[in-house]
Design a protein around this motif. Structure first.
Motif, PDB file in Angstrom:
ATOM      1  N   GLY A 179       0.903  -0.935  -0.216  1.00 16.27           N
ATOM      2  CA  GLY A 179      -0.130   0.269  -0.200  1.00 16.27           C
ATOM      3  C   GLY A 179       0.404   1.581   0.035  1.00 16.27           C
ATOM      4  O   GLY A 179       0.866   2.153  -0.551  1.00 16.27           O
ATOM      5  N   VAL A 180       1.759   1.708   0.411  1.00 10.17           N
ATOM      6  CA  VAL A 180       2.697   2.900   0.897  1.00 10.17           C
ATOM      7  C   VAL A 180       3.501   2.745  -0.539  1.00 10.17           C
ATOM      8  O   VAL A 180       3.171   3.604  -1.232  1.00 10.17           O
ATOM      9  N   THR A 181       3.848   1.420  -0.726  1.00 15.16           N
ATOM     10  CA  THR A 181       4.264   1.598  -2.493  1.00 15.16           C
ATOM     11  C   THR A 181       3.916   2.210  -3.846  1.00 15.16           C
ATOM     12  O   THR A 181       3.893   2.920  -4.413  1.00 15.16           O
ATOM     13  N   ALA A 182       2.881   1.894  -3.621  1.00 14.43           N
ATOM     14  CA  ALA A 182       1.560   2.291  -4.730  1.00 14.43           C
ATOM     15  C   ALA A 182       1.217   3.390  -4.018  1.00 14.43           C
ATOM     16  O   ALA A 182       1.201   4.719  -5.731  1.00 14.43           O
ATOM     17  N   PHE A 183       1.170   4.253  -2.566  1.00 17.87           N
ATOM     18  CA  PHE A 183       1.084   5.642  -2.487  1.00 17.87           C
ATOM     19  C   PHE A 183       1.816   6.336  -3.135  1.00 17.87           C
ATOM     20  O   PHE A 183       1.684   7.393  -3.565  1.00 17.87           O
ATOM     21  N   LEU A 184       3.232   5.682  -2.848  1.00 15.99           N
ATOM     22  CA  LEU A 184       4.806   7.058  -3.241  1.00 15.99           C
ATOM     23  C   LEU A 184       4.481   6.812  -5.249  1.00 15.99           C
ATOM     24  O   LEU A 184       4.729   7.936  -5.444  1.00 15.99           O
ATOM     25  N   GLY A 185       3.789   5.767  -4.945  1.00 11.53           N
ATOM     26  CA  GLY A 185       3.808   5.483  -7.098  1.00 11.53           C
ATOM     27  C   GLY A 185       2.688   6.386  -7.165  1.00 11.53           C
ATOM     28  O   GLY A 185       2.609   7.243  -8.626  1.00 11.53           O
ATOM     29  N   ILE A 186       1.587   7.010  -6.532  1.00 10.30           N
ATOM     30  CA  ILE A 186       0.601   8.562  -7.024  1.00 10.30           C
ATOM     31  C   ILE A 186       1.916   9.506  -6.758  1.00 10.30           C
ATOM     32  O   ILE A 186       1.959  10.346  -7.660  1.00 10.30           O
ATOM     33  N   LEU A 187       2.089   9.701  -5.583  1.00  8.70           N
ATOM     34  CA  LEU A 187       2.532  11.034  -6.033  1.00  8.70           C
ATOM     35  C   LEU A 187       3.511  11.084  -6.220  1.00  8.70           C
ATOM     36  O   LEU A 187       3.568  12.293  -7.027  1.00  8.70           O
ATOM     37  N   LEU A 188       4.515   9.972  -6.640  1.00 10.99           N
ATOM     38  CA  LEU A 188       5.265  10.096  -7.835  1.00 10.99           C
ATOM     39  C   LEU A 188       4.734  10.400  -9.146  1.00 10.99           C
ATOM     40  O   LEU A 188       6.091  10.671 -10.302  1.00 10.99           O
ATOM     41  N   GLY A 189       4.030  10.092  -9.091  1.00  8.10           N
ATOM     42  CA  GLY A 189       3.165  10.335 -11.190  1.00  8.10           C
ATOM     43  C   GLY A 189       3.882   8.850 -11.871  1.00  8.10           C
ATOM     44  O   GLY A 189       4.379   9.015 -12.730  1.00  8.10           O
ATOM     45  N   ALA A 190       4.100   8.155 -10.836  1.00  9.12           N
ATOM     46  CA  ALA A 190       4.983   7.184 -11.915  1.00  9.12           C
ATOM     47  C   ALA A 190       3.937   5.961 -12.504  1.00  9.12           C
ATOM     48  O   ALA A 190       3.058   5.748 -12.256  1.00  9.12           O
ATOM     49  N   GLU A 191       3.810   5.714 -14.112  1.00  8.77           N
ATOM     50  CA  GLU A 191       3.112   4.426 -14.604  1.00  8.77           C
ATOM     51  C   GLU A 191       3.332   3.215 -13.942  1.00  8.77           C
ATOM     52  O   GLU A 191       2.941   2.151 -14.625  1.00  8.77           O
ATOM     53  N   TRP A 192       4.222   2.918 -13.002  1.00 11.90           N
ATOM     54  CA  TRP A 192       4.550   1.748 -12.995  1.00 11.90           C
ATOM     55  C   TRP A 192       3.182   1.285 -11.734  1.00 11.90           C
ATOM     56  O   TRP A 192       2.530   2.120 -11.487  1.00 11.90           O
TER      57      TRP A 192
END
Length: 124
Positions: A27-40
Motif C-alpha cells: 500500500g505504501v509503495t502504491a501510494f508513493l507511486g501516485i505521489l511521484l506520478g509513476a506509471e508502474w
C-alpha cells in the motif's frame, strides 16, 4: 502464547504480522507511486515475501515452545512465506486495489506499535 517485547502475543497475531507487513508495504509503495506520478504498478516480489519471512522469524524468537514445534511451526511458516514469494513473484497489484486493502493493515500495525511503546506518562 508467544511473546513480543516481554508481553504475550496470541498465535493468531503472530501469524498475521507478516501478512500485515507485506500488505502495508504494498500500500505504501502504491501510494508513493501516485505521489511521484509513476506509471508502474506495484509488483509482488520475492524480496517482499523474504522480508515478511524475516519478520516472522524475528518476532517468533521469543516463543517458548518445545524444540520440535519451534522448528515445525516457526521456521515452517517463515519458509512457506518465502516459497510463496518465489511462486507469486512478478504478479502485479493494481494501485486502486493495493491502497484500500492496505489501510486496515497500516491501522493494525500502528495499534500494535502504540501498545508496545511506553507512553510518556508511564515513564514519569
Amino acid at each position: 502464547m508467544l511473546k513480543l517485547a516481554g508481553r504475550p502475543l496470541p498465535l493468531h497475531m503472530w501469524l498475521a504480522v507478516p501478512i500485515l507487513f507485506a500488505d502495508a508495504v504494498i500500500g505504501v509503495t502504491a501510494f508513493l507511486g501516485i505521489l511521484l506520478g509513476a506509471e508502474w504498478q506495484v509488483t509482488l516480489s520475492p524480496a517482499l515475501f523474504g522480508s515478511a519471512a524475516a519478520v516472522t522469524a524475528l518476532i517468533g524468537v521469543g516463543a517458548e515452545w518445545p524444540r520440535s514445534r519451534q522448528v515445525c511451526v516457526r521456521l515452517g511458516y517463515a519458509a512457506a512465506l518465502f516459497v510463496t514469494g518465489l511462486l507469486v513473484g512478478g504478479v502485479t497489484v493494481p494501485t486502486l486495489v493495493a491502497i484500500p486493502v492496505s489501510l486496515p493493515a497500516l491501522v493494525t500495525i500502528g495499534c500494535l506499535c502504540r501498545q508496545e511503546r511506553p507512553s510518556a506518562l508511564s515513564r514519569r
